[in-house]
Design a protein around this motif. Sequence first.
Motif, PDB file in Angstrom:
ATOM      1  N   SER A  13       0.670  -1.221   0.072  1.00  0.00           N
ATOM      2  CA  SER A  13      -0.015   0.021  -0.107  1.00  0.00           C
ATOM      3  C   SER A  13       0.792   1.354  -0.057  1.00  0.00           C
ATOM      4  O   SER A  13       0.356   2.437   0.257  1.00  0.00           O
ATOM      5  N   VAL A  14       2.244   1.229  -0.427  1.00  0.00           N
ATOM      6  CA  VAL A  14       3.042   2.404  -0.258  1.00  0.00           C
ATOM      7  C   VAL A  14       2.629   3.150  -1.624  1.00  0.00           C
ATOM      8  O   VAL A  14       2.108   2.872  -2.491  1.00  0.00           O
ATOM      9  N   PRO A  15       2.913   4.300  -1.558  1.00  0.00           N
ATOM     10  CA  PRO A  15       2.702   5.325  -2.748  1.00  0.00           C
ATOM     11  C   PRO A  15       3.536   4.963  -3.808  1.00  0.00           C
ATOM     12  O   PRO A  15       4.867   4.547  -3.717  1.00  0.00           O
ATOM     13  N   VAL A  16       3.148   4.909  -5.129  1.00  0.00           N
ATOM     14  CA  VAL A  16       3.750   4.819  -6.206  1.00  0.00           C
ATOM     15  C   VAL A  16       3.615   6.096  -7.182  1.00  0.00           C
ATOM     16  O   VAL A  16       3.066   6.917  -6.914  1.00  0.00           O
ATOM     17  N   PRO A  17       4.743   5.967  -7.991  1.00  0.00           N
ATOM     18  CA  PRO A  17       4.747   7.122  -9.015  1.00  0.00           C
ATOM     19  C   PRO A  17       3.247   7.465  -9.630  1.00  0.00           C
ATOM     20  O   PRO A  17       2.607   6.689  -9.959  1.00  0.00           O
ATOM     21  N   PRO A  18       3.021   8.686  -9.766  1.00  0.00           N
ATOM     22  CA  PRO A  18       1.825   9.168 -10.272  1.00  0.00           C
ATOM     23  C   PRO A  18       1.697   8.649 -11.711  1.00  0.00           C
ATOM     24  O   PRO A  18       2.429   8.318 -12.434  1.00  0.00           O
ATOM     25  N   GLY A  19       0.455   8.128 -11.871  1.00  0.00           N
ATOM     26  CA  GLY A  19       0.138   7.532 -13.290  1.00  0.00           C
ATOM     27  C   GLY A  19       0.694   6.109 -13.340  1.00  0.00           C
ATOM     28  O   GLY A  19       0.226   5.602 -14.531  1.00  0.00           O
ATOM     29  N   LEU A  20       0.916   5.756 -12.405  1.00  0.00           N
ATOM     30  CA  LEU A  20       1.111   3.945 -12.275  1.00  0.00           C
ATOM     31  C   LEU A  20      -0.146   3.204 -11.688  1.00  0.00           C
ATOM     32  O   LEU A  20      -0.503   3.696 -10.567  1.00  0.00           O
ATOM     33  N   ARG A  21      -0.309   2.370 -12.168  1.00  0.00           N
ATOM     34  CA  ARG A  21      -1.341   1.287 -11.466  1.00  0.00           C
ATOM     35  C   ARG A  21      -0.492  -0.072 -11.083  1.00  0.00           C
ATOM     36  O   ARG A  21       0.212  -0.729 -12.053  1.00  0.00           O
ATOM     37  N   VAL A  22      -0.819  -0.274  -9.753  1.00  0.00           N
ATOM     38  CA  VAL A  22      -0.143  -1.482  -9.381  1.00  0.00           C
ATOM     39  C   VAL A  22      -0.932  -2.710 -10.025  1.00  0.00           C
ATOM     40  O   VAL A  22      -2.166  -3.021 -10.003  1.00  0.00           O
ATOM     41  N   LEU A  23       0.026  -3.630 -10.512  1.00  0.00           N
ATOM     42  CA  LEU A  23      -0.669  -4.947 -10.884  1.00  0.00           C
ATOM     43  C   LEU A  23      -0.630  -6.205 -10.155  1.00  0.00           C
ATOM     44  O   LEU A  23      -1.301  -6.779  -9.893  1.00  0.00           O
TER      45      LEU A  23
END
Length: 421
Positions: free
Chosen positions: A123-133
Amino acid sequence: MLTRHWIISSLDIGSSTTNAIILEVDRQDNFVLVGHGQCQTQGLVHDMVQDIGALSRVIGESVSQAEEMAGVSASGVNISIGGEHVRVLNCRGGIPLPKARTKHRQHIVDNRDIKKAIENAGSVPVPPGLRVLHVLPLNFLIDGRKVESPLGLNGVRLDVDVMIIGAKQSVLNAIAQAAEQADVRVRNFCYRPLATSRAVLTPDERLEGACVIDIGGGHTDVAIFQNGVMRHASTLTLGSDSITSDTVAMLEIPGGEAEKIKREYGHCCASLVDEHEFQVSGHGKNGCLWRTFRRSELVDSIIQPRAEEILEEALAVINGFEENGILPTSAVLTGGGAMLNGIQNLAATIFPFPIKKSAGLSIGMEAGEAMIWPDTSACFATAMGLALLDMEQRRMQRQELKDHVVGRLYQKVIRGLHEIM
């Protein structure tokens, strides 16, 4: 034919070909390949959508071929995703373990605790525009001590190291839009190396430490496994299309003819070819309609040097993780580039561990029969892996539902006993 329970459909949109398969699965998870289709990929360049209409036509045609063969409609389709827009992140997270109900017992870690810990780590923040698969667990720790499996152990805190795989949302949206225009519903997106590995590696190979080198047209995926989980994955911007492009330039012929010559006369080891001559169309110096070339010239000048470059780049990626103790004991070559003549012989001179080409995919059928693609199975490996991962996910969901129901019943019984006492 199996008694149908559900249909699993998958689609691998590669840089060269787009491959679709349909499986029929029964209640015991026995499955049969009932349909497959293949088309030349269009509208996709370096895994980025350039023409939604062209890609939509390719998706529709490949899925329609599989549906026509299967005699059924594809359900929600699982689609592979790869390329440089995919990001792989590693992080750690966890949960405090609940206190036991009695003073004399500690809380025992169960599947629900493990699931919560993985969700927290991912659940950590990911770069903007990225969707976790995917959020893939790598290592588990109980009170800071690494354990192979936390299930059934006790402690105060459960932590987990995870690999987070994400893709650009804009790319996923464009592919979903192309599929929607082709009347194909997207069920899930899956990271291509993860899917390919599921189809070409055995459980023992994933456990003991193996590497998958998937040589596609525009890129090569490298995935390293250890202790049953994927520890690293990278994408190289080199593939078998480079060999085709060089052949076009050298022989001054169209791409389609160059691809045919590469397959028919090409080889990756100059020491294993003869001086056989072949002809190509076009005007020569004397105005001839046909020109003659030696096979050894093609191999020496183009195919072997390019194949060496691809394999050496893959080895460099693997060696880069030796310091972390991640070094495979074997490797498997797959993808369209693995169908090049002599590539296994060449790889044996480059890699310091055993290497093999993926065998033909054998899909179990009734009465011990099998359907095998001896010539094109490597092209379908990712599509097959997508379907197998979907089967595993559905099986886990059924088990989680069962455990949830049993767990609620168990808690109800325990509460009743406490009330009596």
